[in-house]
Design a protein around this motif. Structure first.
Motif, short mmCIF file in Angstrom:
data_model
loop_
_atom_site.label_atom_id
_atom_site.label_comp_id
_atom_site.label_asym_id
_atom_site.label_seq_id
_atom_site.Cartn_x
_atom_site.Cartn_y
_atom_site.Cartn_z
N LEU A 244 0.89 -1.15 0.00
CA LEU A 244 0.00 0.00 0.00
C LEU A 244 0.93 1.21 0.00
CD1 LEU A 244 -2.96 0.81 0.27
CD2 LEU A 244 -2.60 0.97 2.72
N GLU A 245 0.75 2.08 -0.97
CA GLU A 245 1.72 3.15 -1.14
C GLU A 245 1.03 4.51 -1.17
OE1 GLU A 245 5.65 2.34 -2.99
OE2 GLU A 245 4.46 2.94 -4.69
N TYR A 246 1.58 5.44 -0.42
CA TYR A 246 0.97 6.77 -0.32
C TYR A 246 2.04 7.80 -0.66
CZ TYR A 246 -1.54 10.69 1.73
OH TYR A 246 -2.17 11.88 1.94
N ALA A 247 1.96 8.33 -1.88
CA ALA A 247 2.98 9.27 -2.35
C ALA A 247 2.44 10.69 -2.32
CB ALA A 247 3.40 8.90 -3.77
N VAL A 248 3.28 11.63 -1.93
CA VAL A 248 2.93 13.05 -1.94
C VAL A 248 4.02 13.78 -2.72
CG1 VAL A 248 2.38 15.07 -0.53
CG2 VAL A 248 1.89 12.77 0.35
N VAL A 249 3.58 14.54 -3.74
CA VAL A 249 4.52 15.23 -4.63
C VAL A 249 4.10 16.71 -4.71
CG1 VAL A 249 5.32 15.34 -7.04
CG2 VAL A 249 4.82 13.13 -6.01
N PRO A 250 5.04 17.66 -4.60
CA PRO A 250 4.62 19.06 -4.75
C PRO A 250 3.91 19.25 -6.09
CG PRO A 250 6.92 18.93 -4.07
CD PRO A 250 6.48 17.52 -4.39
N ARG A 251 2.82 20.00 -6.05
CA ARG A 251 2.06 20.18 -7.29
C ARG A 251 2.91 20.85 -8.36
NH1 ARG A 251 -3.58 23.30 -8.59
NH2 ARG A 251 -3.82 22.28 -10.61
N ALA A 252 3.88 21.63 -7.93
CA ALA A 252 4.75 22.31 -8.89
C ALA A 252 5.45 21.31 -9.82
CB ALA A 252 5.79 23.13 -8.14
N PHE A 253 5.63 20.07 -9.36
CA PHE A 253 6.32 19.07 -10.18
C PHE A 253 5.35 18.12 -10.87
CE2 PHE A 253 9.67 19.63 -6.75
CZ PHE A 253 10.25 20.69 -7.44
N LEU A 254 4.13 18.05 -10.37
CA LEU A 254 3.14 17.15 -10.96
C LEU A 254 1.80 17.86 -10.87
CD1 LEU A 254 3.08 14.26 -12.10
CD2 LEU A 254 2.34 13.49 -9.86
N PRO A 255 1.47 18.63 -11.91
CA PRO A 255 0.32 19.53 -11.82
C PRO A 255 -1.00 18.82 -11.54
CG PRO A 255 1.46 19.76 -13.94
CD PRO A 255 2.19 18.71 -13.17
N SER A 256 -1.15 17.58 -12.04
CA SER A 256 -2.41 16.90 -11.79
C SER A 256 -2.15 15.43 -11.51
CB SER A 256 -3.30 17.02 -13.03
OG SER A 256 -4.25 15.99 -13.02
N PRO A 257 -2.89 14.87 -10.54
CA PRO A 257 -2.70 13.45 -10.24
C PRO A 257 -3.09 12.57 -11.43
CG PRO A 257 -4.51 14.37 -8.92
CD PRO A 257 -3.88 15.50 -9.65
N GLU A 258 -3.92 13.14 -12.33
CA GLU A 258 -4.34 12.36 -13.50
C GLU A 258 -3.19 12.05 -14.44
OE1 GLU A 258 -7.15 11.01 -13.43
OE2 GLU A 258 -7.82 12.17 -11.70
N GLU A 259 -2.08 12.77 -14.27
CA GLU A 259 -0.90 12.52 -15.12
C GLU A 259 -0.33 11.13 -14.87
OE1 GLU A 259 0.44 14.65 -17.24
OE2 GLU A 259 -0.89 16.32 -16.75
N VAL A 260 -0.60 10.59 -13.67
CA VAL A 260 0.00 9.29 -13.34
C VAL A 260 -0.93 8.18 -13.81
CG1 VAL A 260 0.99 7.85 -11.52
CG2 VAL A 260 1.04 10.36 -11.31
N GLU A 261 -0.43 7.41 -14.77
CA GLU A 261 -1.24 6.28 -15.21
C GLU A 261 -0.77 5.04 -14.46
OE1 GLU A 261 -1.18 6.25 -19.49
OE2 GLU A 261 -1.63 8.39 -19.45
N LYS A 262 0.40 4.53 -14.91
CA LYS A 262 0.89 3.33 -14.23
C LYS A 262 2.01 3.67 -13.26
CE LYS A 262 -0.55 -0.30 -17.22
NZ LYS A 262 -0.57 -0.44 -18.66
N SER A 263 2.94 4.52 -13.72
CA SER A 263 4.13 4.75 -12.91
C SER A 263 4.28 6.23 -12.55
CB SER A 263 5.35 4.26 -13.69
OG SER A 263 6.52 4.87 -13.21
#
Ligand code: GLP
Length: 253
Positions: A156-175
């Motif tokens: 079970l993995e819970y990742a937090v990334v500054p939005r400045a580096f990943l504008p939308s969580p939808e960008e992550v498909e598989k990896s």
């Protein structure tokens, strides 16, 4: 070799008055360690002089001296006679390659997968802000996933990334790392903490193991080449399915 001005700027960015606990010298000690942990000051880099640190940070020389002394006692810094104070060689050399879950599973001949639990935008909690070196409340992307290998729950993995580096969580498909790579923000270095834990009821249920089974808790803070934290991830791996292998080598020095 990093300049005095850059070291001072990195220390200022860590808000010495508010980092860590206790008297000011302890806080400065914590801030210096953070600058080393984040790879901004590297092994054998010289620290600015006591006088420069005191003047530029607006604190007394006694405070600076006490922090330096404590860091020398801890083995984080070394004093070389007549030459100054330097970052000590590290005892723990991280030799492992920084890889993603997806890569790890493919290397093992398994098919990586994910079941999404949360994909949201939010504001950094105090703990996340500290881990990612952000001001509390900065926008972050949150990703909570059940990671699977050949359809079997692994972590079970819970990742937090500054939005400045990943504008939308939808960008992550598989990896996550593939998504970060698209923005040129794939981490280059990471600090990882591991410890044994027991799964509590809810997590055990998600992973399909009995309540109280062994878990391997892995916390990863990863960084860009310039030392900026890009990821704070807390993972619970199934203790019965995951081996952590560390490659080690005698120091060549
Ligand atoms: C591992 C690490 C995580 C990292 C993840 C990225 O599981 N423990 O800190 O976020 O890999 O994996 P992926 O790129 O497959 O999402």
């Amino acid at each position: 070799m990093i300049s005095t001005a850059d070291v001072i700027a990195s220390l200022r960015a860590r808000d010495i008055e508010n980092i860590g606990h206790g008297p000011l010298y302890r806080r400065l000690q914590t801030a210096i360690k953070a600058v080393i942990d984040d790879g901004i000051l590297k092994v054998d880099d010289a620290l600015p002089s006591e006088r420069d640190l005191a003047n530029e940070l607006g604190i007394s020389r006694v405070t600076v001296r006490n922090s330096m002394r404590a860091l020398v006692e801890e083995g984080v810094l070394v004093q070389r006679h007549g030459a100054g104070t330097f970052v000590a060689p590290r005892v723990e050399q991280a030799l492992s390659r920084l890889t993603s879950f997806t890569e790890d599973m493919i290397t093992r001949g398994m098919n990586p997968g994910a079941v999404w639990i949360e994909k949201t935008l939010g504001h950094a909690s105090p703990e996340e802000a500290m881990a990612l070196n952000l001001s509390p409340g900065t926008e972050v992307t949150r990703l909570r996933r059940l990671r699977t290998a050949n359809e079997k729950p692994m972590a079970l993995e819970y990742a937090v990334v500054p939005r400045a580096f990943l504008p939308s969580p939808e960008e992550v498909e598989k990896s996550l790392y593939d998504a970060l790579a698209k923005y040129g923000k794939k981490p280059e270095r990471a600090l990882q903490r591991l410890r044994a834990e027991l799964f509590d009821g809810e997590t055990a249920k998600i992973l399909g193991v009995p309540d109280g089974s062994a878990a391997l808790y892995i916390e990863r803070r990863s960084f860009l080449a310039n030392g900026t934290p890009v990821e704070f991830t807390r993972s619970y791996y199934r203790g019965d399915s995951y081996d952590f292998i560390a490659e080690m080598q005698v120091d060549a020095r």
